[in-house]
Scaffold this active site. Structure first.
Site, PDB file in Angstrom:
ATOM      1  N   ARG A   2      25.389  32.662  39.867  1.00 51.48           N
ATOM      2  CA  ARG A   2      26.724  32.095  39.668  1.00 51.48           C
ATOM      3  C   ARG A   2      26.640  30.898  38.724  1.00 51.48           C
ATOM      4  O   ARG A   2      26.225  29.803  39.121  1.00 51.48           O
ATOM      5  CB  ARG A   2      27.320  31.648  41.012  1.00 51.48           C
ATOM      6  CG  ARG A   2      27.613  32.805  41.958  1.00 51.48           C
ATOM      7  CD  ARG A   2      28.292  32.293  43.213  1.00 51.48           C
ATOM      8  NE  ARG A   2      28.617  33.380  44.124  1.00 51.48           N
ATOM      9  CZ  ARG A   2      29.292  33.219  45.255  1.00 51.48           C
ATOM     10  NH1 ARG A   2      29.693  32.020  45.619  1.00 51.48           N
ATOM     11  NH2 ARG A   2      29.549  34.260  46.032  1.00 51.48           N
ATOM     12  N   ASP A  10      27.859  27.795  36.325  1.00 54.19           N
ATOM     13  CA  ASP A  10      28.878  26.746  36.427  1.00 54.19           C
ATOM     14  C   ASP A  10      29.831  26.789  35.242  1.00 54.19           C
ATOM     15  O   ASP A  10      29.599  27.488  34.252  1.00 54.19           O
ATOM     16  CB  ASP A  10      28.204  25.367  36.468  1.00 54.19           C
ATOM     17  CG  ASP A  10      27.455  25.112  37.765  1.00 54.19           C
ATOM     18  OD1 ASP A  10      27.768  25.778  38.778  1.00 54.19           O
ATOM     19  OD2 ASP A  10      26.551  24.251  37.758  1.00 54.19           O
ATOM     20  N   TYR A  68      16.628  31.059  31.964  1.00 53.19           N
ATOM     21  CA  TYR A  68      17.647  30.319  31.224  1.00 53.19           C
ATOM     22  C   TYR A  68      17.040  29.702  29.973  1.00 53.19           C
ATOM     23  O   TYR A  68      15.828  29.449  29.908  1.00 53.19           O
ATOM     24  CB  TYR A  68      18.217  29.175  32.075  1.00 53.19           C
ATOM     25  CG  TYR A  68      19.211  29.586  33.134  1.00 53.19           C
ATOM     26  CD1 TYR A  68      20.578  29.501  32.891  1.00 53.19           C
ATOM     27  CD2 TYR A  68      18.792  30.035  34.378  1.00 53.19           C
ATOM     28  CE1 TYR A  68      21.505  29.854  33.864  1.00 53.19           C
ATOM     29  CE2 TYR A  68      19.701  30.393  35.362  1.00 53.19           C
ATOM     30  CZ  TYR A  68      21.064  30.296  35.094  1.00 53.19           C
ATOM     31  OH  TYR A  68      21.959  30.662  36.064  1.00 53.19           O
ATOM     32  N   ARG A  77      19.975  21.903  34.543  1.00 49.95           N
ATOM     33  CA  ARG A  77      20.515  20.798  33.738  1.00 49.95           C
ATOM     34  C   ARG A  77      19.945  19.450  34.167  1.00 49.95           C
ATOM     35  O   ARG A  77      19.826  18.525  33.359  1.00 49.95           O
ATOM     36  CB  ARG A  77      22.038  20.802  33.802  1.00 49.95           C
ATOM     37  CG  ARG A  77      22.626  22.004  33.064  1.00 49.95           C
ATOM     38  CD  ARG A  77      24.105  21.836  32.801  1.00 49.95           C
ATOM     39  NE  ARG A  77      24.912  22.050  33.986  1.00 49.95           N
ATOM     40  CZ  ARG A  77      25.996  21.356  34.293  1.00 49.95           C
ATOM     41  NH1 ARG A  77      26.384  20.356  33.520  1.00 49.95           N
ATOM     42  NH2 ARG A  77      26.696  21.646  35.368  1.00 49.95           N
TER      43      ARG A  77
END
Length: 286
Positions: free
Chosen positions: A63, A65, A126, A214
């Site tokens: 999921r 952001d 990622y 992040r």
């Protein structure tokens, strides 16, 4: 069916969707009231093109952001057998005609037995892209690359990344959620500068907790620009508590690149294993 069940209900077929999206104008993946999300767009389009009276809910591998992009996202949906038989071979093209241009579905196929987009995954990869070019970001890349207004030492960031690899409790780099563990296995974390000056962090783990990528990037950028020593990110991890000095970087530089799954015969076992709450050796119990 709920994502907590092992397979589709009797009379249903589990369908795997491979997709990508530009996260700029989405409030993330998951449905929210009165907000535009990727899940809602796809579910609405699916209901329309199959002329269904009900909404068939998607389960996703990760999921994302608000503002985060995806190149290799994976989801599944359980459809009635008769609906799949009628629409299956035309579904991808029909969805292409109905979906907005910032989300695309590249593959629609019946999933193998035991497949669950979320729980069968063994890793997610990622990429976070940043540039320290004194002139800023190429305007054509501005929606996908962060500008960092300090020179970055890639070698120092790679050195600082090493103590973060492996299985750890990443509580210091995650936003806590009630009842969820923050134990993860970070399989890869490396930085590379290309010929155009774009610096890409490749971050791969079995799973990620909220804000983890992040936050890791934010901490390592502080090392790269000289504001913190190479040892600092590892010390933050070892402290085991959220550190206010760790800056969560902006979402637009982040893209979910790929989700990995085991061989078909191992899907069901992985599905079951991934549902077990994790602990570290000797630790109480992401």
């Amino acid at each position: 069916m709920s994502e907590d069940n092992d397979g589709p209900a009797p009379g249903h077929v589990r369908v795997r969707l491979d997709l990508s999206y530009d996260g700029k104008d989405f409030s993330g993946w998951a449905k929210q009231r009165e907000r535009r999300t990727v899940q809602r767009e796809i579910e609405d389009a699916l209901r329309t093109v199959t002329r269904s009276q009900r909404t068939y809910e998607l389960t996703v591998a990760g999921r994302t952001d608000a503002g985060v992009h995806a190149r290799g996202q994976v989801a599944h949906v359980d459809l009635p057998q008769e609906l799949w038989a009628e629409h299956g071979d035309k579904l991808r093209r029909r969805l292409a005609g109905r979906l907005p241009k910032d989300v695309r579905i590249w593959r629609v196929a019946e999933a193998p037995a035991g497949f669950n987009a979320r729980f069968s995954a063994i890793w997610r990869r990622y990429a976070y892209r940043v540039t320290d070019h004194p002139g800023g970001v190429d305007p054509l890349l501005r929606g996908h690359v962060l500008w960092h207004d300090w020179d970055l030492d890639v070698a120092a960031m790679n050195e600082a990344s090493q103590p973060l690899l492996g299985e750890h409790d990443f509580a210091a780099y995650c936003k806590r959620r009630e009842g969820a563990t923050t134990i993860r296995t970070l399989q890869e974390l490396r930085w590379e500068r290309d010929a155009d000056g774009i610096i890409t962090a490749t971050v791969k783990a079995d799973a990620f907790c909220h804000n983890m990528v992040r936050s890791l990037v934010g901490a390592l950028l502080f090392v790269g620009d000289g504001h913190r020593p190479v040892e600092w990110p590892g010390k933050v991890l070892a402290a085991g508590v959220r550190d206010s000095a760790v800056h969560v970087v902006r979402p637009h530089g982040l893209t979910l690149e790929e989700v990995g799954y085991p061989a078909d015969e191992l899907l069901a076992a992985r599905n079951k294993e991934a549902r077990n709450k994790r602990t570290l050796p000797g630790a109480g119990c992401c």
